[in-house]
Design an enzyme around this catalytic site. Structure first.
Site, PDB file in Angstrom:
ATOM      1  N   TYR A  35      22.314  73.449  11.840  1.00  0.00           N
ATOM      2  CA  TYR A  35      23.357  73.208  12.840  1.00  0.00           C
ATOM      3  C   TYR A  35      22.855  72.439  14.065  1.00  0.00           C
ATOM      4  O   TYR A  35      23.649  72.134  14.963  1.00  0.00           O
ATOM      5  CB  TYR A  35      23.933  74.548  13.317  1.00  0.00           C
ATOM      6  CG  TYR A  35      24.506  75.409  12.212  1.00  0.00           C
ATOM      7  CD1 TYR A  35      25.771  75.161  11.698  1.00  0.00           C
ATOM      8  CD2 TYR A  35      23.772  76.467  11.670  1.00  0.00           C
ATOM      9  CE1 TYR A  35      26.302  75.948  10.686  1.00  0.00           C
ATOM     10  CE2 TYR A  35      24.294  77.261  10.659  1.00  0.00           C
ATOM     11  CZ  TYR A  35      25.558  77.002  10.165  1.00  0.00           C
ATOM     12  OH  TYR A  35      26.075  77.770   9.154  1.00  0.00           O
ATOM     13  N   HIS A  87      29.210  71.119  17.745  1.00  0.00           N
ATOM     14  CA  HIS A  87      29.379  72.476  18.273  1.00  0.00           C
ATOM     15  C   HIS A  87      28.148  72.944  19.056  1.00  0.00           C
ATOM     16  O   HIS A  87      28.230  73.923  19.798  1.00  0.00           O
ATOM     17  CB  HIS A  87      29.645  73.429  17.101  1.00  0.00           C
ATOM     18  CG  HIS A  87      30.763  74.397  17.334  1.00  0.00           C
ATOM     19  ND1 HIS A  87      31.729  74.269  18.320  1.00  0.00           N
ATOM     20  CD2 HIS A  87      31.081  75.569  16.690  1.00  0.00           C
ATOM     21  CE1 HIS A  87      32.575  75.288  18.265  1.00  0.00           C
ATOM     22  NE2 HIS A  87      32.205  76.085  17.291  1.00  0.00           N
ATOM     23  N   PHE A 132      25.112  83.399  16.393  1.00  0.00           N
ATOM     24  CA  PHE A 132      26.159  82.528  15.880  1.00  0.00           C
ATOM     25  C   PHE A 132      27.318  82.535  16.883  1.00  0.00           C
ATOM     26  O   PHE A 132      27.504  83.472  17.654  1.00  0.00           O
ATOM     27  CB  PHE A 132      26.614  82.880  14.463  1.00  0.00           C
ATOM     28  CG  PHE A 132      25.620  82.446  13.426  1.00  0.00           C
ATOM     29  CD1 PHE A 132      25.618  81.148  12.950  1.00  0.00           C
ATOM     30  CD2 PHE A 132      24.656  83.336  12.959  1.00  0.00           C
ATOM     31  CE1 PHE A 132      24.688  80.734  12.022  1.00  0.00           C
ATOM     32  CE2 PHE A 132      23.716  82.921  12.026  1.00  0.00           C
ATOM     33  CZ  PHE A 132      23.725  81.614  11.559  1.00  0.00           C
ATOM     34  N   ASN A 160      30.569  82.887  17.130  1.00  0.00           N
ATOM     35  CA  ASN A 160      31.655  83.851  17.346  1.00  0.00           C
ATOM     36  C   ASN A 160      31.197  85.216  17.855  1.00  0.00           C
ATOM     37  O   ASN A 160      32.022  86.100  18.079  1.00  0.00           O
ATOM     38  CB  ASN A 160      32.499  84.019  16.067  1.00  0.00           C
ATOM     39  CG  ASN A 160      31.673  84.527  14.898  1.00  0.00           C
ATOM     40  OD1 ASN A 160      30.457  84.665  14.990  1.00  0.00           O
ATOM     41  ND2 ASN A 160      32.343  84.806  13.797  1.00  0.00           N
ATOM     42  N   ASP A 214      31.085  72.851  24.031  1.00  0.00           N
ATOM     43  CA  ASP A 214      31.788  71.665  23.543  1.00  0.00           C
ATOM     44  C   ASP A 214      33.269  71.793  23.851  1.00  0.00           C
ATOM     45  O   ASP A 214      33.827  72.882  23.831  1.00  0.00           O
ATOM     46  CB  ASP A 214      31.564  71.491  22.037  1.00  0.00           C
ATOM     47  CG  ASP A 214      31.999  72.709  21.227  1.00  0.00           C
ATOM     48  OD1 ASP A 214      31.487  73.811  21.508  1.00  0.00           O
ATOM     49  OD2 ASP A 214      32.857  72.575  20.339  1.00  0.00           O
ATOM     50  N   ASN A 243      35.728  79.859  19.688  1.00  0.00           N
ATOM     51  CA  ASN A 243      35.200  81.157  19.278  1.00  0.00           C
ATOM     52  C   ASN A 243      34.101  81.679  20.190  1.00  0.00           C
ATOM     53  O   ASN A 243      34.000  82.887  20.428  1.00  0.00           O
ATOM     54  CB  ASN A 243      34.683  81.085  17.842  1.00  0.00           C
ATOM     55  CG  ASN A 243      35.804  80.980  16.832  1.00  0.00           C
ATOM     56  OD1 ASN A 243      36.925  81.440  17.086  1.00  0.00           O
ATOM     57  ND2 ASN A 243      35.527  80.376  15.689  1.00  0.00           N
TER      58      ASN A 243
END
Length: 228
Positions: free
Chosen positions: A14, A19, A64, A66, A91, A112
């Protein structure tokens, strides 16, 4: 003391996602301003340093996106901070790429990471909204934010990160306007007043050519001058 949080997802998979621009911003600040090495703590990675006269803690949650609020809440409790001491870098789909906006409090707009942060520390924290643009349709949003920045975006992204670093001391000092301006100066630098001296500004009139003086010589005098 202030706590600055970058939102993103952990792991190499990622790292270059849109994000993860919050992580990127904190990495740039830490590198440019001589912060301590990152260390694992608060369900994330944390470092600390000084921006001007302000001590600032940087946090990248590894829960992560969320579940980001878990990490933020843990760090806040450890340092005995309030929401007023927290700034979250994230973002923002509704802002053009390369642009940033500051916001105090408010909703999460479906993000999230912000939703989780709201749940754990209330919505009364500051945000640095980092524009990434919108893919054009809501059905494409999930894939868009979890995709890497395109090569064509590298220039504005690098300029944005450098601008954030340039203005970090101003943000820490509470001068949001100077911070935003520092980013704008990197992304859209001022043009010189007249970069090409051969091109006159539109407002500058062209010089008027002087009318030639009438020739009052006689035909014989003009003939003599011709053969001098």
């Amino acid at each position: 003391m202030q706590l600055w949080v970058g939102l993103g997802n952990p792991g190499a998979k990622y790292a270059n996602n849109r994000h993860n621009i919050g992580f990127m911003a904190l990495d740039q600040i830490a590198d440019d301003h001589g912060f301590a090495p990152w260390r694992a703590k608060f369900q994330g990675y944390v470092t600390e340093g000084k921006l001007g006269s302000e001590k600032v803690i940087l946090l990248k949650p590894t829960t992560f996106m969320n579940l980001s609020g878990q990490s933020i809440g843990e760090a806040m409790r450890f340092y005995k901070l309030t929401c007023q001491d927290v700034t979250v870098f994230h973002d923002e789909l509704d802002i053009a790429p390369g642009k940033i906006k500051l916001k105090q409090g408010g909703g999460h707009a479906g993000h999230n990471g912000l939703r989780s942060t709201h749940q754990h520390i209330t919505p009364d924290y500051a945000r640095v909204r980092l524009g990434i643009g919108h893919p054009g349709h809501k059905d494409r949003v999930a894939g868009y934010v979890l995709s890497d920045f395109a090569k064509a975006e590298a220039t504005w992204l690098d300029d944005m990160m450098r601008g954030i670093s340039d203005g970090a001391r101003d943000l820490a000092a509470g001068d949001g306007s100077k911070f935003v301006n520092a980013v704008a100066m990197r992304v859209q630098p001022q043009r010189p007043n007249n970069p090409n001296p051969n091109i006159r500004p539109k407002s500058e009139p062209r010089p008027v050519k002087a009318e030639p003086k009438p020739d009052t010589r006689s035909a014989l005098e003009r003939l003599k001058d011709k053969f001098k």
